[in-house]
Design a protein around this motif. Sequence first.
Motif, PDB file in Angstrom:
ATOM      1  N   ARG A 152       0.816  -1.207   0.000  1.00  0.00           N
ATOM      2  CA  ARG A 152       0.000   0.000   0.000  1.00  0.00           C
ATOM      3  C   ARG A 152       0.860   1.272   0.000  1.00  0.00           C
ATOM      4  O   ARG A 152       0.537   2.253  -0.667  1.00  0.00           O
ATOM      5  N   SER A 153       1.934   1.256   0.752  1.00  0.00           N
ATOM      6  CA  SER A 153       2.831   2.411   0.767  1.00  0.00           C
ATOM      7  C   SER A 153       3.498   2.608  -0.589  1.00  0.00           C
ATOM      8  O   SER A 153       3.570   3.736  -1.107  1.00  0.00           O
ATOM      9  N   LEU A 154       3.991   1.514  -1.181  1.00  0.00           N
ATOM     10  CA  LEU A 154       4.628   1.623  -2.488  1.00  0.00           C
ATOM     11  C   LEU A 154       3.641   2.046  -3.565  1.00  0.00           C
ATOM     12  O   LEU A 154       4.002   2.777  -4.491  1.00  0.00           O
ATOM     13  N   ALA A 155       2.405   1.588  -3.452  1.00  0.00           N
ATOM     14  CA  ALA A 155       1.385   1.955  -4.441  1.00  0.00           C
ATOM     15  C   ALA A 155       1.215   3.465  -4.491  1.00  0.00           C
ATOM     16  O   ALA A 155       1.132   4.068  -5.575  1.00  0.00           O
ATOM     17  N   ASP A 156       1.168   4.096  -3.340  1.00  0.00           N
ATOM     18  CA  ASP A 156       1.025   5.550  -3.269  1.00  0.00           C
ATOM     19  C   ASP A 156       2.267   6.240  -3.824  1.00  0.00           C
ATOM     20  O   ASP A 156       2.183   7.234  -4.550  1.00  0.00           O
ATOM     21  N   GLU A 157       3.423   5.697  -3.505  1.00  0.00           N
ATOM     22  CA  GLU A 157       4.686   6.289  -3.942  1.00  0.00           C
ATOM     23  C   GLU A 157       4.888   6.205  -5.446  1.00  0.00           C
ATOM     24  O   GLU A 157       5.417   7.142  -6.072  1.00  0.00           O
ATOM     25  N   LEU A 158       4.485   5.073  -6.038  1.00  0.00           N
ATOM     26  CA  LEU A 158       4.818   4.802  -7.437  1.00  0.00           C
ATOM     27  C   LEU A 158       3.693   5.098  -8.422  1.00  0.00           C
ATOM     28  O   LEU A 158       3.897   5.033  -9.636  1.00  0.00           O
ATOM     29  N   ALA A 159       2.510   5.439  -7.929  1.00  0.00           N
ATOM     30  CA  ALA A 159       1.377   5.712  -8.816  1.00  0.00           C
ATOM     31  C   ALA A 159       1.672   6.793  -9.855  1.00  0.00           C
ATOM     32  O   ALA A 159       1.266   6.654 -11.021  1.00  0.00           O
ATOM     33  N   PRO A 160       2.390   7.875  -9.506  1.00  0.00           N
ATOM     34  CA  PRO A 160       2.674   8.895 -10.523  1.00  0.00           C
ATOM     35  C   PRO A 160       3.507   8.389 -11.697  1.00  0.00           C
ATOM     36  O   PRO A 160       3.544   9.030 -12.759  1.00  0.00           O
ATOM     37  N   ARG A 161       4.167   7.246 -11.525  1.00  0.00           N
ATOM     38  CA  ARG A 161       4.985   6.664 -12.603  1.00  0.00           C
ATOM     39  C   ARG A 161       4.254   5.537 -13.328  1.00  0.00           C
ATOM     40  O   ARG A 161       4.868   4.760 -14.056  1.00  0.00           O
ATOM     41  N   SER A 162       2.949   5.427 -13.109  1.00  0.00           N
ATOM     42  CA  SER A 162       2.129   4.390 -13.753  1.00  0.00           C
ATOM     43  C   SER A 162       2.573   2.979 -13.374  1.00  0.00           C
ATOM     44  O   SER A 162       2.505   2.044 -14.178  1.00  0.00           O
ATOM     45  N   ILE A 163       3.033   2.829 -12.144  1.00  0.00           N
ATOM     46  CA  ILE A 163       3.411   1.524 -11.608  1.00  0.00           C
ATOM     47  C   ILE A 163       2.378   1.137 -10.552  1.00  0.00           C
ATOM     48  O   ILE A 163       2.147   1.890  -9.611  1.00  0.00           O
ATOM     49  N   THR A 164       1.747  -0.004 -10.738  1.00  0.00           N
ATOM     50  CA  THR A 164       0.769  -0.469  -9.752  1.00  0.00           C
ATOM     51  C   THR A 164       1.427  -1.464  -8.812  1.00  0.00           C
ATOM     52  O   THR A 164       2.315  -2.225  -9.202  1.00  0.00           O
ATOM     53  N   VAL A 165       0.962  -1.450  -7.565  1.00  0.00           N
ATOM     54  CA  VAL A 165       1.488  -2.365  -6.546  1.00  0.00           C
ATOM     55  C   VAL A 165       0.302  -2.926  -5.769  1.00  0.00           C
ATOM     56  O   VAL A 165      -0.489  -2.169  -5.200  1.00  0.00           O
ATOM     57  N   ASN A 166       0.174  -4.238  -5.765  1.00  0.00           N
ATOM     58  CA  ASN A 166      -0.932  -4.897  -5.084  1.00  0.00           C
ATOM     59  C   ASN A 166      -0.436  -6.108  -4.308  1.00  0.00           C
ATOM     60  O   ASN A 166       0.707  -6.549  -4.473  1.00  0.00           O
ATOM     61  N   ALA A 167      -1.323  -6.634  -3.473  1.00  0.00           N
ATOM     62  CA  ALA A 167      -1.025  -7.857  -2.713  1.00  0.00           C
ATOM     63  C   ALA A 167      -2.121  -8.877  -2.973  1.00  0.00           C
ATOM     64  O   ALA A 167      -3.293  -8.519  -3.126  1.00  0.00           O
ATOM     65  N   LEU A 168      -1.731 -10.118  -3.032  1.00  0.00           N
ATOM     66  CA  LEU A 168      -2.672 -11.224  -3.221  1.00  0.00           C
ATOM     67  C   LEU A 168      -2.511 -12.180  -2.050  1.00  0.00           C
ATOM     68  O   LEU A 168      -1.392 -12.596  -1.741  1.00  0.00           O
ATOM     69  N   SER A 169      -3.624 -12.501  -1.399  1.00  0.00           N
ATOM     70  CA  SER A 169      -3.571 -13.337  -0.199  1.00  0.00           C
ATOM     71  C   SER A 169      -4.328 -14.640  -0.410  1.00  0.00           C
ATOM     72  O   SER A 169      -5.529 -14.736  -0.139  1.00  0.00           O
ATOM     73  N   PRO A 170      -3.657 -15.678  -0.896  1.00  0.00           N
ATOM     74  CA  PRO A 170      -4.303 -16.983  -1.041  1.00  0.00           C
ATOM     75  C   PRO A 170      -4.232 -17.769   0.262  1.00  0.00           C
ATOM     76  O   PRO A 170      -3.326 -17.572   1.074  1.00  0.00           O
ATOM     77  N   SER A 171      -5.183 -18.652   0.455  1.00  0.00           N
ATOM     78  CA  SER A 171      -5.177 -19.470   1.664  1.00  0.00           C
ATOM     79  C   SER A 171      -4.169 -20.601   1.565  1.00  0.00           C
ATOM     80  O   SER A 171      -3.886 -21.264   2.550  1.00  0.00           O
TER      81      SER A 171
END
Length: 231
Positions: A152-171
């Motif tokens: 979430r922190s990186l997503a905010d930081e990198l959004a202006p550069r068109s870089i998305t950052v997400n997390a996936l939580s599988p069981s």
Amino acid sequence: MRRSVLITGASRGIGRARAKVYQAGGDRIAITYHSASAPDGFLSVPCDITQPDGVGATFATIEEQHGPVEVLVSNDGSTRDKLLLALSEDGFTSVLETSLTDAYRVAKLATCRMIRLREGRILFISSTSALYGQVGPSGYTASKTGLIGFARSLADELAPRSITVNALSPSLAMLNALGAEEIKGLAAQVPPGQLAHPDEIVWEALFLTSSEAANLTSQSLTVDCGAPMGH
């Protein structure tokens, strides 16, 4: 468009299943492996992610053969299931190193390249353990919870550069570390009565790192077979 994709810790299980799906879509796939043997069919680069110099050499090898990494799927993780009083500090920090610090290392190197491209996709593989407490894997749970905050922190930081950052939580992130009775118990807790096969829970990663998901960032997607996990 064929992309340069790096999936860390993808020599087996869900990581390897993801690599096959990306490859079937036409991407150029590089994977890292350490303790397991290298699977055929990919650019398989031996790498101890806990060694910063080794990570740098890995990226150099990938860039030479596939070009700069455009999609990073950070899939590494480890667990030491022990009660707190039996868990050594070395054991605890070792789990954090593999599951969280290693994600920082590969994300930092990948981001350097993505910023120049002004585009990129980063996906951290967390776990449903990050969403509820369990007796034993406290270090693993802490590290996977940290990954979501990191994303979430990186997503905010990198959004202006068109870089998305997400997390996936599988069981099933560390299913290979469980015994038959533990797996049976988990299956009894979900509405289908059985757990998904690794090949069935790879498409979420593919979507979150696709061009169609350009407006999805800072997300934490849970894939838990409908289990009532209190989130």
